[in-house]
Scaffold this motif. Structure first.
Motif, PDB file in Angstrom:
ATOM      1  N   VAL A  16       0.871  -1.176   0.000  1.00  0.00           N
ATOM      2  CA  VAL A  16       0.000   0.000   0.000  1.00  0.00           C
ATOM      3  C   VAL A  16       0.907   1.223   0.000  1.00  0.00           C
ATOM      4  O   VAL A  16       1.761   1.378   0.878  1.00  0.00           O
ATOM      5  N   LEU A  17       0.746   2.077  -1.006  1.00  0.00           N
ATOM      6  CA  LEU A  17       1.579   3.265  -1.165  1.00  0.00           C
ATOM      7  C   LEU A  17       0.720   4.520  -1.056  1.00  0.00           C
ATOM      8  O   LEU A  17      -0.408   4.560  -1.553  1.00  0.00           O
ATOM      9  N   SER A  18       1.287   5.559  -0.417  1.00  0.00           N
ATOM     10  CA  SER A  18       0.584   6.843  -0.379  1.00  0.00           C
ATOM     11  C   SER A  18       1.607   7.970  -0.284  1.00  0.00           C
ATOM     12  O   SER A  18       2.709   7.793   0.247  1.00  0.00           O
ATOM     13  N   ASP A  19       1.229   9.127  -0.841  1.00  0.00           N
ATOM     14  CA  ASP A  19       2.083  10.311  -0.805  1.00  0.00           C
ATOM     15  C   ASP A  19       1.199  11.522  -1.023  1.00  0.00           C
ATOM     16  O   ASP A  19       0.326  11.516  -1.902  1.00  0.00           O
ATOM     17  N   ASP A  20       1.421  12.579  -0.208  1.00  0.00           N
ATOM     18  CA  ASP A  20       0.562  13.770  -0.320  1.00  0.00           C
ATOM     19  C   ASP A  20       0.777  14.518  -1.640  1.00  0.00           C
ATOM     20  O   ASP A  20      -0.140  15.121  -2.178  1.00  0.00           O
ATOM     21  N   LEU A  21       1.969  14.452  -2.214  1.00  0.00           N
ATOM     22  CA  LEU A  21       2.261  15.145  -3.470  1.00  0.00           C
ATOM     23  C   LEU A  21       1.840  14.320  -4.685  1.00  0.00           C
ATOM     24  O   LEU A  21       1.314  14.843  -5.658  1.00  0.00           O
ATOM     25  N   GLY A  22       2.062  13.018  -4.633  1.00  0.00           N
ATOM     26  CA  GLY A  22       1.712  12.135  -5.744  1.00  0.00           C
ATOM     27  C   GLY A  22       2.787  11.093  -5.952  1.00  0.00           C
ATOM     28  O   GLY A  22       3.976  11.359  -5.828  1.00  0.00           O
ATOM     29  N   LEU A  23       2.364   9.909  -6.276  1.00  0.00           N
ATOM     30  CA  LEU A  23       3.282   8.795  -6.514  1.00  0.00           C
ATOM     31  C   LEU A  23       3.744   8.804  -7.961  1.00  0.00           C
ATOM     32  O   LEU A  23       2.993   9.156  -8.874  1.00  0.00           O
ATOM     33  N   PHE A  24       4.993   8.408  -8.162  1.00  0.00           N
ATOM     34  CA  PHE A  24       5.542   8.370  -9.510  1.00  0.00           C
ATOM     35  C   PHE A  24       5.859   6.937  -9.954  1.00  0.00           C
ATOM     36  O   PHE A  24       5.434   6.487 -11.000  1.00  0.00           O
ATOM     37  N   LEU A  25       6.624   6.204  -9.130  1.00  0.00           N
ATOM     38  CA  LEU A  25       7.172   4.918  -9.549  1.00  0.00           C
ATOM     39  C   LEU A  25       7.386   4.025  -8.342  1.00  0.00           C
ATOM     40  O   LEU A  25       7.723   4.495  -7.261  1.00  0.00           O
ATOM     41  N   ALA A  26       7.189   2.701  -8.551  1.00  0.00           N
ATOM     42  CA  ALA A  26       7.545   1.715  -7.528  1.00  0.00           C
ATOM     43  C   ALA A  26       8.196   0.539  -8.243  1.00  0.00           C
ATOM     44  O   ALA A  26       7.843   0.216  -9.379  1.00  0.00           O
ATOM     45  N   TYR A  27       9.157  -0.080  -7.582  1.00  0.00           N
ATOM     46  CA  TYR A  27       9.760  -1.265  -8.180  1.00  0.00           C
ATOM     47  C   TYR A  27      10.026  -2.325  -7.121  1.00  0.00           C
ATOM     48  O   TYR A  27      10.168  -2.027  -5.936  1.00  0.00           O
ATOM     49  N   LEU A  28      10.060  -3.576  -7.593  1.00  0.00           N
ATOM     50  CA  LEU A  28      10.293  -4.726  -6.733  1.00  0.00           C
ATOM     51  C   LEU A  28      11.679  -5.277  -7.018  1.00  0.00           C
ATOM     52  O   LEU A  28      12.058  -5.466  -8.175  1.00  0.00           O
ATOM     53  N   LYS A  29      12.421  -5.534  -5.934  1.00  0.00           N
ATOM     54  CA  LYS A  29      13.731  -6.171  -6.054  1.00  0.00           C
ATOM     55  C   LYS A  29      13.750  -7.412  -5.169  1.00  0.00           C
ATOM     56  O   LYS A  29      13.079  -7.469  -4.137  1.00  0.00           O
ATOM     57  N   MET A  30      14.556  -8.376  -5.598  1.00  0.00           N
ATOM     58  CA  MET A  30      14.809  -9.565  -4.789  1.00  0.00           C
ATOM     59  C   MET A  30      16.319  -9.678  -4.657  1.00  0.00           C
ATOM     60  O   MET A  30      17.008  -9.911  -5.652  1.00  0.00           O
ATOM     61  N   ASP A  31      16.824  -9.475  -3.440  1.00  0.00           N
ATOM     62  CA  ASP A  31      18.274  -9.449  -3.215  1.00  0.00           C
ATOM     63  C   ASP A  31      18.969  -8.522  -4.218  1.00  0.00           C
ATOM     64  O   ASP A  31      19.928  -8.899  -4.886  1.00  0.00           O
ATOM     65  N   GLU A  32      18.455  -7.343  -4.379  1.00  0.00           N
ATOM     66  CA  GLU A  32      19.016  -6.289  -5.239  1.00  0.00           C
ATOM     67  C   GLU A  32      18.893  -6.567  -6.737  1.00  0.00           C
ATOM     68  O   GLU A  32      19.487  -5.862  -7.542  1.00  0.00           O
ATOM     69  N   VAL A  33      18.145  -7.575  -7.120  1.00  0.00           N
ATOM     70  CA  VAL A  33      17.893  -7.836  -8.543  1.00  0.00           C
ATOM     71  C   VAL A  33      16.505  -7.297  -8.871  1.00  0.00           C
ATOM     72  O   VAL A  33      15.517  -7.681  -8.239  1.00  0.00           O
ATOM     73  N   LEU A  34      16.435  -6.393  -9.837  1.00  0.00           N
ATOM     74  CA  LEU A  34      15.170  -5.777 -10.237  1.00  0.00           C
ATOM     75  C   LEU A  34      14.270  -6.818 -10.879  1.00  0.00           C
ATOM     76  O   LEU A  34      14.657  -7.494 -11.829  1.00  0.00           O
ATOM     77  N   LEU A  35      13.037  -6.941 -10.359  1.00  0.00           N
ATOM     78  CA  LEU A  35      12.089  -7.923 -10.884  1.00  0.00           C
ATOM     79  C   LEU A  35      10.915  -7.288 -11.610  1.00  0.00           C
ATOM     80  O   LEU A  35      10.262  -7.940 -12.417  1.00  0.00           O
ATOM     81  N   GLY A  36      10.618  -6.047 -11.309  1.00  0.00           N
ATOM     82  CA  GLY A  36       9.469  -5.405 -11.946  1.00  0.00           C
ATOM     83  C   GLY A  36       9.297  -3.981 -11.449  1.00  0.00           C
ATOM     84  O   GLY A  36       9.833  -3.606 -10.408  1.00  0.00           O
ATOM     85  N   SER A  37       8.561  -3.198 -12.218  1.00  0.00           N
ATOM     86  CA  SER A  37       8.305  -1.817 -11.818  1.00  0.00           C
ATOM     87  C   SER A  37       6.921  -1.398 -12.300  1.00  0.00           C
ATOM     88  O   SER A  37       6.347  -2.010 -13.198  1.00  0.00           O
ATOM     89  N   GLN A  38       6.410  -0.340 -11.679  1.00  0.00           N
ATOM     90  CA  GLN A  38       5.130   0.254 -12.069  1.00  0.00           C
ATOM     91  C   GLN A  38       5.275   1.762 -12.043  1.00  0.00           C
ATOM     92  O   GLN A  38       5.804   2.323 -11.089  1.00  0.00           O
ATOM     93  N   VAL A  39       4.801   2.404 -13.108  1.00  0.00           N
ATOM     94  CA  VAL A  39       4.738   3.867 -13.169  1.00  0.00           C
ATOM     95  C   VAL A  39       3.276   4.238 -12.988  1.00  0.00           C
ATOM     96  O   VAL A  39       2.395   3.620 -13.594  1.00  0.00           O
ATOM     97  N   PHE A  40       3.008   5.258 -12.160  1.00  0.00           N
ATOM     98  CA  PHE A  40       1.630   5.603 -11.822  1.00  0.00           C
ATOM     99  C   PHE A  40       1.166   6.833 -12.595  1.00  0.00           C
ATOM    100  O   PHE A  40       1.959   7.723 -12.907  1.00  0.00           O
ATOM    101  N   PRO A  41      -0.129   6.892 -12.897  1.00  0.00           N
ATOM    102  CA  PRO A  41      -0.669   8.069 -13.575  1.00  0.00           C
ATOM    103  C   PRO A  41      -0.550   9.320 -12.690  1.00  0.00           C
ATOM    104  O   PRO A  41      -0.428   9.224 -11.465  1.00  0.00           O
ATOM    105  N   ALA A  42      -0.609  10.472 -13.331  1.00  0.00           N
ATOM    106  CA  ALA A  42      -0.533  11.748 -12.588  1.00  0.00           C
ATOM    107  C   ALA A  42      -1.654  11.807 -11.549  1.00  0.00           C
ATOM    108  O   ALA A  42      -2.716  11.220 -11.719  1.00  0.00           O
ATOM    109  N   ASN A  43      -1.390  12.514 -10.462  1.00  0.00           N
ATOM    110  CA  ASN A  43      -2.349  12.746  -9.370  1.00  0.00           C
ATOM    111  C   ASN A  43      -2.702  11.473  -8.590  1.00  0.00           C
ATOM    112  O   ASN A  43      -3.736  11.403  -7.960  1.00  0.00           O
ATOM    113  N   THR A  44      -1.829  10.468  -8.639  1.00  0.00           N
ATOM    114  CA  THR A  44      -2.049   9.255  -7.843  1.00  0.00           C
ATOM    115  C   THR A  44      -1.405   9.472  -6.484  1.00  0.00           C
ATOM    116  O   THR A  44      -0.190   9.532  -6.361  1.00  0.00           O
TER     117      THR A  44
END
Length: 189
Positions: A16-44
């Motif tokens: 669950v992510l929240s930010d008063d200004l707006g979220l931009f990006l989140a990514y998942l890593k497993m032991d520092e290896v990038l597994l996936g990312s998500q970019v969020f629409p404006a005003n999220t």
């Protein structure tokens, strides 16, 4: 997953992510290896992000999963959990080897005898054997208790044997068929 969880197969990593200004990006890593990312629409400003992870693609051991999120000012937050991947061993694998491939002449055709043995640990199912014999039409003949077919796949020069029964570990299957010469229009062999 929760801290210290044991996981296997396909899992979902949800944050669950929240930010008063707006979220931009989140990514998942497993032991520092990038597994996936998500970019969020404006005003999220609030988002439940979910990542899919197939643990069968990694070795059984302890890992640290981390989700890092950035806001529109590129400030970040990180949350981690340690999990133990514990998948069962993969199923035994069959391995077929040709133990006999004989061709003898009988009048104007050939008799082909082909034997394969399963030297693997698993059962071979849906067996298909391709024999590249351009210019010959197979004619299946076998004992009534055998269950296979030999067919010619025109225009590809393949004689295909399809076995309708399983071949267990250390079992041998023998296939016999006649091969009669044919003309292929417009380019005979």
């Amino acid at each position: 997953p929760v801290q210290g969880a044991t996981v296997k197969g396909q899992i979902s990593v949800t944050v669950v992510l929240s930010d008063d200004l707006g979220l931009f990006l989140a990514y998942l890593k497993m032991d520092e290896v990038l597994l996936g990312s998500q970019v969020f629409p404006a005003n999220t400003t609030y988002k439940v992000a979910s990542f899919s992870l197939d643990t069968t693609k990694v070795t059984n051991k302890r890992y640290r999963l981390g989700v890092k999120a950035y806001d529109l000012d590129f400030k970040s937050g990180l949350d981690t959990v340690d999990v133990v991947v514990d998948n069962p061993p993969p199923p035994p694998v069959p391995k077929l080897v040709v133990t006999k491939h004989e061709v003898s002449r009988s009048g104007n055709q050939f008799v082909v005898v082909l034997s394969v043995m399963n030297v693997g640990n698993g059962t071979a199912k849906n067996v298909v054997i391709d024999d590249w014999m351009r210019g010959f039409q197979p004619v299946s003949w076998h004992a009534p208790d055998e269950d296979y077919d030999a067919v010619y796949l025109f225009p590809v020069p393949i004689m295909r044997i399809t076995h309708h029964q399983d071949i267990g570990p250390l079992e041998t299957a023998t296939y016999a068929f006649s091969a009669a010469p044919i003309l292929e229009y417009p380019n005979p062999p």
